[in-house]
Scaffold this motif. Structure first.
Motif, short mmCIF file in Angstrom:
data_model
loop_
_atom_site.label_atom_id
_atom_site.label_comp_id
_atom_site.label_asym_id
_atom_site.label_seq_id
_atom_site.Cartn_x
_atom_site.Cartn_y
_atom_site.Cartn_z
N GLY A 124 120.18 20.43 39.33
CA GLY A 124 119.41 19.79 38.28
C GLY A 124 117.92 19.98 38.40
N GLN A 125 117.47 20.73 39.46
CA GLN A 125 116.05 20.92 39.65
C GLN A 125 115.60 22.17 38.90
N GLY A 157 125.40 12.48 36.03
CA GLY A 157 126.74 12.74 36.54
C GLY A 157 126.68 13.66 37.75
N ARG A 158 127.86 14.08 38.24
CA ARG A 158 127.92 14.98 39.39
C ARG A 158 127.97 16.45 38.99
N GLY A 159 128.24 16.75 37.73
CA GLY A 159 128.35 18.14 37.30
C GLY A 159 127.02 18.86 37.30
N THR A 163 121.69 16.65 33.38
CA THR A 163 120.25 16.63 33.62
C THR A 163 119.94 16.02 34.98
N VAL A 164 120.61 14.91 35.31
CA VAL A 164 120.49 14.28 36.63
C VAL A 164 121.82 14.55 37.34
N ALA A 172 131.97 8.14 43.70
CA ALA A 172 132.08 7.05 42.72
C ALA A 172 131.41 7.41 41.41
N ILE A 173 130.60 8.48 41.42
CA ILE A 173 129.91 8.93 40.21
C ILE A 173 130.81 9.93 39.49
N SER A 174 131.01 9.75 38.20
CA SER A 174 131.82 10.67 37.42
C SER A 174 131.13 12.02 37.29
N ARG A 175 131.94 13.04 37.01
CA ARG A 175 131.38 14.39 36.93
C ARG A 175 130.48 14.56 35.72
#
Length: 254
Positions: A124-125, A157-159, A163-164, A172-175
């Motif tokens: 995301g960077q 999300g994790r994907g 953006t983040v 525990a964070i959804s993709r």
């Protein structure tokens, strides 16, 4: 009278034999007519063998003259010629993938200098033009990482397409779209929305049940990750007022 006559005849014969010349000697016989000397017969005697010795399978008396000749030993291999071993492996050469010759030295590379380690880029960077604020990981996996926020919707999300992108091990964070921070370019304010996932999103310690407004310093918590919002654009300062051009939507995300 007969006896006297026989004696007289015998005497006359002896006198004639003494007066007559000797007869000529007969000529010597030819070489081919001479009888060949026969070799003496060799008597074959069988000698008894000592105890423990085995008799040979070939009788020496039955061999011909040519069989008794010693065989010439094979010439030993020359020490200068190494023994050739047949390779059992087939070598395959692929055209276009020849290795570089050892004598070729790259002009733009220093083999003695260690290669510099490149730190992996955080998810995301990217390069964000005209950011509106930042979301910083305050506690939990990925602590210290900052994400630039742009105008419109910023998904969390994790994907890697988020953006983040909080792909630091917090499962525990959804993709995708666990939550979203929205920047309204008309009012120059931030809002937090829930993505409808099973895990709750907390805003300043309380569950987020509906879309709420955000301010500078507000804290979000998803799973074991705490995020801090740092606001840049406000009604008093934003890219439209600073003459960013147009209505402030001219932003590019690399």
């Amino acid at each position: 009278m007969a006896a006297l006559a026989e004696l007289e005849l015998k005497r006359l014969r002896e006198q004639l034999a003494a007066v007559a010349p000797p007869p000529p000697a007969p000529p010597p016989p030819a070489e081919a007519d001479l009888p060949s000397a026969r070799p003496s017969r060799v008597v074959k005697q069988k000698v008894s063998l000592p105890d423990g010795a085995q008799a040979s399978s070939v009788n020496i008396w039955d061999l011909e003259e040519g069989d008794l000749r010693p065989e010439k030993p094979a010439a030993p291999p020359s020490p200068t010629e190494p023994a050739r071993r047949r390779s059992t492996r087939t070598k395959t050469r692929i055209l276009g993938f020849d290795t570089q010759a050892a004598g070729v030295v790259p002009l733009f590379e220093e083999p003695d200098a260690p290669a510099a380690e490149v730190a992996p880029a955080a998810p995301g960077q990217g390069l964000v033009m005209f950011p509106t604020g930042w979301l910083v990981v305050k506690e939990g996996p990925g602590k210290g990482v900052a994400f630039a926020l742009s105008q419109g919707t910023n998904q969390i999300g994790r994907g890697s397409d988020q953006t983040v992108a909080l792909d630091f091990g917090d499962m525990a964070i959804s993709r995708q779209n666990h939550a979203a921070i929205v920047y309204d370019p008309a009012t120059h304010r931030f809002h937090l929305a829930h993505g409808g996932k099973s895990n709750l999103v907390r805003l300043n310690g309380r569950p987020l049940l509906a879309t709420e407004a955000l301010g500078d310093g507000d804290e979000l918590q998803i799973g074991e990750t705490s995020l801090l919002l740092k606001v840049l654009c406000t009604p008093d300062f934003n890219w439209t007022v600073c003459g960013a051009g147009g209505d402030g939507h001219d932003m590019a995300i690399a």
